[in-house]
Design a protein around this motif. Structure first.
Motif, PDB file in Angstrom:
ATOM      1  N   THR A 294       0.991  -1.221   0.035  1.00  9.90           N
ATOM      2  CA  THR A 294      -0.062  -0.004  -0.111  1.00  9.90           C
ATOM      3  C   THR A 294       1.011   1.238  -0.001  1.00  9.90           C
ATOM      4  O   THR A 294       0.827   2.075  -0.623  1.00  9.90           O
ATOM      5  CB  THR A 294      -0.983   0.121   1.096  1.00  9.90           C
ATOM      6  OG1 THR A 294      -1.691  -1.182   1.315  1.00  9.90           O
ATOM      7  CG2 THR A 294      -1.926   1.321   1.163  1.00  9.90           C
ATOM      8  N   TRP A 336     -12.839   3.030  10.120  1.00 11.73           N
ATOM      9  CA  TRP A 336     -13.050   4.036   9.205  1.00 11.73           C
ATOM     10  C   TRP A 336     -11.362   4.438   8.428  1.00 11.73           C
ATOM     11  O   TRP A 336     -11.064   4.948   7.593  1.00 11.73           O
ATOM     12  CB  TRP A 336     -13.468   5.102   9.555  1.00 11.73           C
ATOM     13  CG  TRP A 336     -14.934   4.835   9.802  1.00 11.73           C
ATOM     14  CD1 TRP A 336     -15.643   4.683  11.033  1.00 11.73           C
ATOM     15  CD2 TRP A 336     -15.912   4.637   8.808  1.00 11.73           C
ATOM     16  NE1 TRP A 336     -16.870   4.288  10.927  1.00 11.73           N
ATOM     17  CE2 TRP A 336     -17.245   4.085   9.548  1.00 11.73           C
ATOM     18  CE3 TRP A 336     -15.960   4.136   7.588  1.00 11.73           C
ATOM     19  CZ2 TRP A 336     -18.373   3.337   8.913  1.00 11.73           C
ATOM     20  CZ3 TRP A 336     -17.023   3.513   6.714  1.00 11.73           C
ATOM     21  CH2 TRP A 336     -18.375   3.317   7.447  1.00 11.73           C
ATOM     22  N   PHE A 339     -10.803   1.817   6.043  1.00 11.48           N
ATOM     23  CA  PHE A 339     -11.641   2.158   4.887  1.00 11.48           C
ATOM     24  C   PHE A 339     -11.131   3.097   4.156  1.00 11.48           C
ATOM     25  O   PHE A 339     -10.930   3.304   2.947  1.00 11.48           O
ATOM     26  CB  PHE A 339     -13.147   2.648   5.576  1.00 11.48           C
ATOM     27  CG  PHE A 339     -14.107   3.199   4.623  1.00 11.48           C
ATOM     28  CD1 PHE A 339     -15.105   2.025   3.886  1.00 11.48           C
ATOM     29  CD2 PHE A 339     -14.194   4.427   4.178  1.00 11.48           C
ATOM     30  CE1 PHE A 339     -15.950   2.261   2.984  1.00 11.48           C
ATOM     31  CE2 PHE A 339     -15.194   4.728   3.259  1.00 11.48           C
ATOM     32  CZ  PHE A 339     -15.958   3.900   2.767  1.00 11.48           C
ATOM     33  N   ALA A 340     -10.595   4.353   4.658  1.00  5.58           N
ATOM     34  CA  ALA A 340      -9.974   5.387   4.056  1.00  5.58           C
ATOM     35  C   ALA A 340      -8.752   5.035   3.584  1.00  5.58           C
ATOM     36  O   ALA A 340      -8.335   5.457   2.104  1.00  5.58           O
ATOM     37  CB  ALA A 340      -9.562   6.538   5.134  1.00  5.58           C
ATOM     38  N   GLY A 342      -8.067   2.202   2.111  1.00 12.40           N
ATOM     39  CA  GLY A 342      -8.340   1.340   1.144  1.00 12.40           C
ATOM     40  C   GLY A 342      -8.623   2.406  -0.212  1.00 12.40           C
ATOM     41  O   GLY A 342      -8.363   2.032  -1.357  1.00 12.40           O
ATOM     42  N   TRP A 343      -9.513   3.364   0.084  1.00 13.83           N
ATOM     43  CA  TRP A 343      -9.767   4.302  -0.936  1.00 13.83           C
ATOM     44  C   TRP A 343      -8.540   5.041  -1.502  1.00 13.83           C
ATOM     45  O   TRP A 343      -8.440   5.470  -2.811  1.00 13.83           O
ATOM     46  CB  TRP A 343     -10.851   5.191  -0.756  1.00 13.83           C
ATOM     47  CG  TRP A 343     -12.423   4.580  -0.520  1.00 13.83           C
ATOM     48  CD1 TRP A 343     -13.248   4.127   0.456  1.00 13.83           C
ATOM     49  CD2 TRP A 343     -12.961   4.240  -1.921  1.00 13.83           C
ATOM     50  NE1 TRP A 343     -14.174   3.708  -0.092  1.00 13.83           N
ATOM     51  CE2 TRP A 343     -14.298   3.550  -1.318  1.00 13.83           C
ATOM     52  CE3 TRP A 343     -12.581   4.318  -3.174  1.00 13.83           C
ATOM     53  CZ2 TRP A 343     -15.189   3.109  -2.278  1.00 13.83           C
ATOM     54  CZ3 TRP A 343     -13.529   3.701  -3.930  1.00 13.83           C
ATOM     55  CH2 TRP A 343     -14.905   3.125  -3.644  1.00 13.83           C
ATOM     56  N   LEU A 344      -7.798   5.603  -0.516  1.00 12.46           N
ATOM     57  CA  LEU A 344      -6.569   6.015  -0.966  1.00 12.46           C
ATOM     58  C   LEU A 344      -5.641   5.161  -1.951  1.00 12.46           C
ATOM     59  O   LEU A 344      -5.320   5.876  -2.735  1.00 12.46           O
ATOM     60  CB  LEU A 344      -5.812   6.292   0.317  1.00 12.46           C
ATOM     61  CG  LEU A 344      -4.997   7.508   0.391  1.00 12.46           C
ATOM     62  CD1 LEU A 344      -5.452   8.838  -0.225  1.00 12.46           C
ATOM     63  CD2 LEU A 344      -4.096   7.691   1.439  1.00 12.46           C
ATOM     64  N   THR A 345      -5.537   3.951  -1.606  1.00 12.87           N
ATOM     65  CA  THR A 345      -4.717   3.316  -2.557  1.00 12.87           C
ATOM     66  C   THR A 345      -5.293   3.392  -3.952  1.00 12.87           C
ATOM     67  O   THR A 345      -4.762   3.421  -4.949  1.00 12.87           O
ATOM     68  CB  THR A 345      -4.747   1.878  -1.978  1.00 12.87           C
ATOM     69  OG1 THR A 345      -4.351   1.732  -0.534  1.00 12.87           O
ATOM     70  CG2 THR A 345      -3.756   0.853  -2.836  1.00 12.87           C
ATOM     71  N   ILE A 346      -6.815   2.979  -4.018  1.00 13.47           N
ATOM     72  CA  ILE A 346      -7.366   2.951  -5.359  1.00 13.47           C
ATOM     73  C   ILE A 346      -7.240   4.323  -5.867  1.00 13.47           C
ATOM     74  O   ILE A 346      -6.980   4.299  -7.220  1.00 13.47           O
ATOM     75  CB  ILE A 346      -8.754   2.469  -5.068  1.00 13.47           C
ATOM     76  CG1 ILE A 346      -9.103   1.290  -4.609  1.00 13.47           C
ATOM     77  CG2 ILE A 346      -9.708   2.553  -6.277  1.00 13.47           C
ATOM     78  CD1 ILE A 346     -10.396   0.634  -4.033  1.00 13.47           C
ATOM     79  N   LEU A 347      -7.340   5.346  -5.259  1.00 14.94           N
ATOM     80  CA  LEU A 347      -7.298   6.714  -5.710  1.00 14.94           C
ATOM     81  C   LEU A 347      -5.906   6.745  -6.376  1.00 14.94           C
ATOM     82  O   LEU A 347      -5.699   7.357  -7.475  1.00 14.94           O
ATOM     83  CB  LEU A 347      -7.507   7.714  -4.789  1.00 14.94           C
ATOM     84  CG  LEU A 347      -7.771   9.135  -5.161  1.00 14.94           C
ATOM     85  CD1 LEU A 347      -8.912   9.417  -6.163  1.00 14.94           C
ATOM     86  CD2 LEU A 347      -7.544  10.084  -3.985  1.00 14.94           C
TER      87      LEU A 347
END
Lengths: 360, 261
Positions: A294, A336, A339-340, A342-347
């Protein structure tokens, strides 16, 4: 030898008109780039700016939300301390990912080596420096095993390191008997193992030796990757292995050295982790593999190899640390934070793809 | 052109890939200062021959001689060390790395100071300066920035970088595999001029090409490869392009004196 101009052309006269062809450089109506295009071009030239911007932005946001608690020297040094182990593993991971590989075994390698260092100095009773040396060499050998399987047996890095992840984990449980070595025991018998848990006070900050070690590891790797021929070869192998081979690089040697160096860095992380945790725990850092990946991805190193700066993963690890610390200070539930991230990686990967559109 | 000893030659070279025989007792001769074209149908074994000469594959049987001495190349590095540079059809450039990095790939210049001696630091400034010199020598300085990534160059410019790299470091032989295949008319012209520039500096060139007009324009001799071996060597002044195509496809028997060469 100006045959091309002196001998009369045969049937290939079609090229004659080339002499009269326009020699001026092509000029196009300059179309005004909108701000989004400008951003894209800027980031394409400076790929490491993405994580830098994210880091600065997240510091600003959490600083605003959590106020002085976030900006206190103590909290900032705590963030550095919390990311130090994942940071070191991300450095090792970066080396392998730069060669277009992946190393799922970094965390297991690290824990195994910390157990070996602990067991040798406490249970076996070897002098601690020797136990540490054995652990460092062991980490390099473990990386060498990955390298051997990738370069000689020609297996994909994903499969090799998936296998060695499990193998290292099993060895770790066997050697440790699934038992931790307690902090007190270490203090009595092998205090040197906890070296990187010590810290220097700096204003209100508590900077651990482990944090300093992480920065040093990145500094040394930066030098090796950017200022030595070996570093150029690592990038070339990750960029296009075939081309690197043909331009005279012994690609398997380079790959082997990368895996061994990554293993050594994991073992350095092992020593640091004992200081960080305070004990030798065979169950610790279970998710370190994925967290290191990550950090590398958020840091803007391409999973396809050959692109990205080693500075990126350091910033990537810091971003994860800032998010965790900031969300906790704001009082958000731990789930969370995950959760955050996870989104950061995709972003991060999405932004990376968007920037790279320019070069295709 | 057979006045002197060949600079690079091969005798009875055999290369098999499993059951496939790529080179079947092939011979090869390159003389000093000449441009030798190698032509042949697809699958005739041109690439295998070139790879054997440039060290990219190891031959099963036969002998390769450089300046009369038997040589055995275990890697492209070994052939390069002996003075044979190859421009591969794929160019063998690393797209994300700079022009200077690519030109010095595998032979980086070390700094002379302590940083260089003890910590293996490379001399970026020197490498960039030399790369710029080499490119200008070949008239390739339309490239503005030596530190720009190769992927930002056009096809012709990339070809130019690869040719410049070979010409800069090849001391005995330069091998070029299909240097004009991917290029436009104007860029092809530029590369053909580059090839002649390289020969003008005294370096012999092996040119592999499917493009008959290009072959007939620049080659001094033409090696026709067929079914894994040298069928004949012809002089482009004595034969037409259709003759050459007929020989290489087996439509016509080559003349007796050409096969003896």
């Amino acid at each position: 030898m100006s045959d091309a101009t002196s001998t009369p052309r045969r049937s290939d006269d079609y090229e004659q008109s080339l002499d009269e062809s326009e020699a001026s450089v092509a000029a196009f109506e300059s179309h005004d780039l909108n701000w989004l295009d400008r951003v894209q071009h800027f980031l394409h030239r400076n790929p490491t700016m993405v994580p830098v911007i994210v880091l600065v932005a997240s510091i600003a946001v959490f600083g605003f939300l959590a106020g002085t608690r976030f900006f206190s020297p103590f909290n900032l040094s705590l963030i550095l301390q919390q990311v130090s182990i994942i940071g070191v593993l991300a450095a090792a991971q970066s080396l392998v990912i730069l060669t277009a590989g992946i190393d799922l075994s970094v965390g297991a390698n690290m824990v195994l080596m910390s157990v070996i260092m602990g067991q040798l100095s406490v249970t076996v009773g070897l002098p601690t420096p020797i136990a540490i040396a054995v652990g460092l060499i062991g980490g390099m050998a473990a990386g060498g095993l990955n390298g051997f399987l990738v370069t000689r047996v020609k297996l994909p890095p994903f499969i090799v390191t998936l296998g060695t992840w499990n193998i290292f984990f099993a060895l770790n449980l066997w050697l440790s008997g699934a038992q931790s070595i307690r902090s007190q025991t270490l203090d009595e018998q092998a205090p040197l193992l906890k070296l990187f848990g010590r810290s220097v006070a700096f204003g209100g900050a508590q900077i651990t030796y482990g944090s300093i070690l992480m920065v040093l590891v990145f500094a040394v790797l930066w030098y090796m990757l950017n200022r030595t021929a070996w570093g150029r070869h690592v990038y070339a192998v990750g960029d296009d292995k075939e081309a690197a081979e043909l331009s005279g690089i012994r690609t398997n040697h380079t790959l082997m050295s990368v895996y061994m160096l990554a293993g050594l860095v994991c073992a350095i992380g092992a020593w640091a982790s004992i200081g960080r945790v305070g004990s030798v725990s065979p169950q610790s850092f279970q998710e370190a593999n994925l967290q290191s990946i990550t950090a590398v991805v958020i840091g803007g190193i391409s999973l396809f190899g050959g692109r990205g700066s080693i500075v990126g993963p350091l910033i990537g690890a810091l971003i994860v640390g800032v998010f965790n610390s900031g969300l906790r200070l704001v009082g958000v539930d731990v789930l969370w934070q995950v959760f955050a991230i996870g989104w950061l990686t995709i972003l991060a990967v999405a932004i990376d793809q968007w920037i790279r559109k320019l070069s295709s | 052109m057979t006045q002197s000893e060949p600079i690079l030659s091969a005798r009875n070279v055999v290369k098999r890939y499993g059951r496939v025989t790529a080179l079947d007792h092939a011979d090869f001769d390159l003389y000093p200062g000449e441009i030798l074209a190698v032509i042949g149908d697809n699958g005739a074994g041109k690439s295998s021959l070139i790879k054997a000469l440039s060290g990219a594959i190891q031959i099963d049987e036969g002998e390769i001689r450089l300046e009369g001495n038997p040589v055995r190349f275990n890697s492209p590095m070994a052939a390069r060390g002996a003075g044979i540079e190859t421009v591969y059809q794929t160019l063998a450039l690393s797209p994300a790395l700079s022009i200077a990095d690519n030109m010095f790939m595998g032979r980086e210049i070390r700094r002379q100071d302590l940083l260089g001696r003890w910590f293996k630091a490379i001399d970026r400034a020197a490498m960039e300066r030399i790369a710029r010199e080499k490119l200008s020598e070949l008239g390739l300085m339309t490239i503005q920035n030596i530190t720009q990534a190769v992927e930002t160059l056009s096809g012709g410019q990339r070809q130019g970088v690869a040719v410049a790299r070979a010409a800069a470091f090849g001391s005995k032989v330069v091998i070029m595999d299909e240097p004009t295949a991917a290029l436009g008319v104007k860029e092809s012209r530029r590369v053909l001029e580059l090839i002649q520039d390289v020969r003008a500096r005294g370096l012999p060139i092996v040119l592999i090409s499917h493009n008959m007009p290009h072959v007939f324009e620049v080659a001094d001799r033409i090696h026709v490869h067929r079914l894994g071996r040298r069928l004949c060597v012809i002089d482009p002044k004595d034969h037409s392009m259709s003759d050459a195509v007929a020989f290489m496809t087996g439509a016509k028997k080559p003349p007796q004196e050409a096969t003896a060469a």
